[in-house]
Design a protein around this motif. Structure first.
Motif, short mmCIF file in Angstrom:
data_model
loop_
_atom_site.label_atom_id
_atom_site.label_comp_id
_atom_site.label_asym_id
_atom_site.label_seq_id
_atom_site.Cartn_x
_atom_site.Cartn_y
_atom_site.Cartn_z
N ASP A 1 -8.05 -4.08 -2.14
CA ASP A 1 -8.08 -4.73 -0.72
C ASP A 1 -8.98 -4.44 0.11
O ASP A 1 -9.21 -3.00 0.26
CB ASP A 1 -6.63 -4.38 -0.06
N THR B 1 0.86 -1.33 -0.14
CA THR B 1 0.07 -0.12 -0.11
C THR B 1 1.08 1.41 -0.12
O THR B 1 0.59 2.29 -0.66
CB THR B 1 -0.97 -0.04 1.22
N ASP C 1 -3.51 -2.03 -5.74
CA ASP C 1 -3.08 -2.35 -4.70
C ASP C 1 -3.84 -3.71 -4.17
O ASP C 1 -4.79 -3.61 -3.98
CB ASP C 1 -3.33 -1.26 -3.54
N GLN D 1 -9.22 -4.18 3.05
CA GLN D 1 -8.89 -3.37 4.25
C GLN D 1 -9.03 -1.90 3.65
O GLN D 1 -8.91 -1.05 4.59
CB GLN D 1 -7.33 -3.55 4.44
N ASN E 1 -6.76 0.37 2.94
CA ASN E 1 -5.85 1.08 3.26
C ASN E 1 -5.24 2.14 2.29
O ASN E 1 -5.08 3.26 2.52
CB ASN E 1 -4.68 0.31 3.50
MG LIG Z 1 -1.76 -2.92 2.09
#
Ligand SMILES: [Mg+2]
Ligand SMILES: Nc1ncnc2c1ncn2[C@@H]1O[C@H](COP(=O)(O)OP(=O)(O)OP(=O)(O)O)[C@@H](O)[C@H]1O
Length: 257
Positions: free
Chosen positions: A40, A17, A126, A42, A44
């Motif tokens: 992702d 990231t 990413d 997440q 991020n």
């Molecule tokens: Mg990452």
């Protein structure tokens, strides 16, 4: 011509990231139009570039699974030349919920990116820390893969696995996928381990290892905490200069062709 690059390594916390955001910013500073695709759950990279991902009504998931117009989902950022195709936890439902039986499950991201790729010079994806369906979609949609390698224990084992996945994706989904290169991240000049890992990577993948090395540098996590690229936060820091150098090297790859 736009170039689509997956930033991938199934090992967690190796700098995927961080590299996506800071390489995007370094390319943007060289007047390239860049899109960050957050693959992702997440979220991020969406967060790190300044988006409030919790309040997003639509994300990449809606484009992948519900076939919604990607142009309505892409967000501009406060940084010149950088847009983002954001994600949040809903992306974790990709796979189980997909109902579009007309399409190969590995081809969803490729279809989404096809709609908008003409508008960008570079599209950086990413990837999550796994080699599952999300990463396979990313690699299927990409011209190349850039692999951040943290100069830490077990780095080499992770590389063997990812090379296996690259071969599989080439065989089954994307024969043209190239290795853009391995990037050594969080390099610490004070440790023998960093030097050892760097030597191992260079001896195995000489042609494919970027000359630019990303040092461990406190300005990088500080910038992320402030939701901005390090080139905005501390333009003259070692971290910022290393990503600028990586971006130039990437452009040189194109000029060589
Ligand atoms: Mg990452
Ligand atoms: N060059 C660097 N110097 C110092 N800290 C760094 C550097 N690169 C990354 N970090 C820090 O290391 C941690 C992991 O980085 P990052 O989130 O980019 O890894 P990742 O591979 O995307 O992780 P994940 O696998 O969870 O997606 C973060 O806290 C980040 O701020």
């Amino acid at each position: 011509m736009s170039k689509i690059i997956s930033i991938a390594n199934q090992k967690g916390g190796v700098g995927k990231t961080t590299t996506t955001i800071n390489l995007a910013a370094a390319l943007a500073n060289l007047n390239k139009q860049v899109l960050i695709v957050d693959m992702d759950p997440q979220g991020n990279s969406s967060r790190g570039i300044g988006l409030d991902i919790v309040s997003l009504k639509k994300t990449l998931f809606e484009a992948l699974v519900k076939l919604e117009d990607v142009n309505q989902i892409i967000k501009t950022t406060s940084f010149k030349n950088i847009d983002v195709l954001p994600s949040n936890l809903t992306l974790a439902n990709f796979g189980p919920t997909i109902s579009n039986v007309q399409e190969e499950i590995s081809d969803c991201l490729k279809r989404v990116i096809k709609e908008i790729k003409k508008e960008y010079d570079y599209i950086l994806i990413d990837c999550p820390p796994s080699l599952g369906l999300l990463t396979i979609n990313a690699l299927t949609a990409s011209n190349s893969i850039l692999i951040p390698v943290q100069c830490e224990y077990f780095a080499m084992e992770a590389l063997a696995q990812i090379l296996g996945t690259i071969s599989e994706v080439k065989r089954l989904h994307n024969p043209n996928l190239e290795i853009e290169g391995f990037v050594l991240t969080m390099f610490d000049t004070h440790t023998n381990l960093s030097t050892e890992i760097a030597q191992q990577v260079r001896s195995l993948f000489k042609e494919n290892t970027f000359i630019s090395v990303i040092p461990r540098n406190v300005s990088i996590p500080e910038a992320t905490a402030k939701l901005m690229p390090v080139s905005e936060y501390r333009p003259t820091s070692a971290g910022s200069l290393s990503y600028a150098s990586l971006a130039k090297e990437l452009l040189d790859h194109e000029n060589r062709k």
